[in-house]
Design an enzyme around this catalytic site. Structure first.
Site, PDB file in Angstrom:
ATOM      1  CG  ASP A   1     -32.812   5.005   7.678  1.00  0.00           C
ATOM      2  OD1 ASP A   1     -33.213   5.602   6.662  1.00  0.00           O
ATOM      3  OD2 ASP A   1     -33.590   4.605   8.575  1.00  0.00           O
ATOM      4  CB  SER A   2     -31.734   5.306   1.876  1.00  0.00           C
ATOM      5  OG  SER A   2     -30.841   6.396   1.797  1.00  0.00           O
TER       6      SER A   2
ATOM      7  CG  ASP B   1     -32.442   8.991   8.187  1.00  0.00           C
ATOM      8  OD1 ASP B   1     -33.318   9.716   8.683  1.00  0.00           O
ATOM      9  OD2 ASP B   1     -32.545   8.480   7.059  1.00  0.00           O
TER      10      ASP B   1
ATOM     11  CD  GLU C   1     -38.234   6.686   8.649  1.00  0.00           C
ATOM     12  OE1 GLU C   1     -39.130   5.832   8.837  1.00  0.00           O
ATOM     13  OE2 GLU C   1     -37.294   6.524   7.856  1.00  0.00           O
TER      14      GLU C   1
ATOM     15  CD  GLU D   1     -39.654   8.586   1.498  1.00  0.00           C
ATOM     16  OE1 GLU D   1     -38.948   8.895   2.473  1.00  0.00           O
ATOM     17  OE2 GLU D   1     -39.439   7.566   0.795  1.00  0.00           O
TER      18      GLU D   1
END
Ligand code: KIV
Length: 266
Positions: free
Chosen positions: A45-46, A84, A116, A183
């Site tokens: 989703d970056s 994502d 996440e 991360e």
């Protein structure tokens, strides 16, 4: 040739070979990744920040993730594709989360979803795994919580935070996540998690000891010129190369040199 599977990824882990992952969002870059033998493509989703120019990943929608994943799958037929799940597509209720993850799997041809979070999503991870949806976890710095975390930073430097990361990791592992992205965390913490891990760990800003590494395509080819976090390595200065090409195109058009007879139909 056969596609990459969870089994082949675990085989690589067991043989002590590192797993490669690139986060990308389009047909052509996915094709390049597959051509050079990258194991996994993450449709991250970056894309909200890198592809759409947004301030964060929060506004990205499920429809956008599905759209990009379909394009990536067309370019990479045998790569292991992870999608994502965007902000609020899996946090509202278990039922909605399962529907959304199922929709992604049904409509895109992806191999797994990435969520996440840790302890707070363990029940969901368990349920997804039970119905046959492979899950990748993502802990440490989690971009969808950028506001709660107080900005982009390393997570786990203070003991209390490191303990939280350890608990999140255990929760994901016990719930059945087969892979966890670590991360922006201290190298020693990522090493500790990896050494005792049943799951495959993939690092980004987590040092060299993880089972594999991920970078964003546009970062590693040097197209993101204005931001360079410490953990990014540019393998080519793509921004400079592309600007050089664009400048020459502009000059040649303005000077009447392009198209020449070579690029013109008789
Ligand atoms: O969105 C993304 O590209 C990611 C990776 C950077 C891990 O989550």
């Amino acid at each position: 040739m056969d596609g990459i599977t969870i089994r082949s990824l675990f085989k690589k882990k067991e043989e002590g070979r590192r797993i490669t992952m690139v986060s990308t969002y389009d047909y052509l870059s996915a094709r390049l990744c597959e051509e050079v033998g990258i194991d996994c493509i993450l449709v991250g989703d970056s894309l909200g920040m890198v592809f759409q120019g947004l301030e964060s990943t929060l506004p990205v929608s499920l429809e956008e993730m599905i759209y990009h994943t379909k394009a990536v799958r067309r370019g990479a037929k045998r790569s292991f594709i992870i999608v994502d799940m965007p902000f609020l597509s899996y946090q509202v209720s278990l039922e909605e989360a399962i529907k959304n993850c199922g929709r992604v799997m049904k409509e895109t041809g992806a191999n797994a979803v990435k969520l996440e979070g840790g302890e707070e999503i363990a029940e969901l991870v368990h349920k997804l795994v039970n119905i046959g949806i492979p899950v990748v976890g993502h802990i440490g710095f989690t971009p969808q919580s950028v506001h709660a975390l107080g900005g982009y930073r390393v997570v786990g430097r203070v003991e209390e935070e490191a303990q939280r990361v350890r608990r999140d990791f255990k929760a994901l592992e016990s719930a059945g996540a087969f892979m966890v992205v670590l991360e922006s965390m201290p190298t020693s913490l990522a090493k500790e998690l990896t050494e005792n891990s049943k799951a495959i760990t993939i690092g980004i800003g987590a040092g060299p000891y993880c089972h594999g590494q991920v970078l964003v395509f546009y970062d590693l080819v040097g197209l993101v010129e204005d931001i360079k976090p410490k953990f990014v390595k540019r393998y080519v200065e793509g921004g400079k190369l592309f600007k050089e090409a664009l400048k020459r195109f502009k000059e040649e058009v303005e000077e009447g040199l392009f198209p020449s007879w070579e690029e013109s139909y008789g």
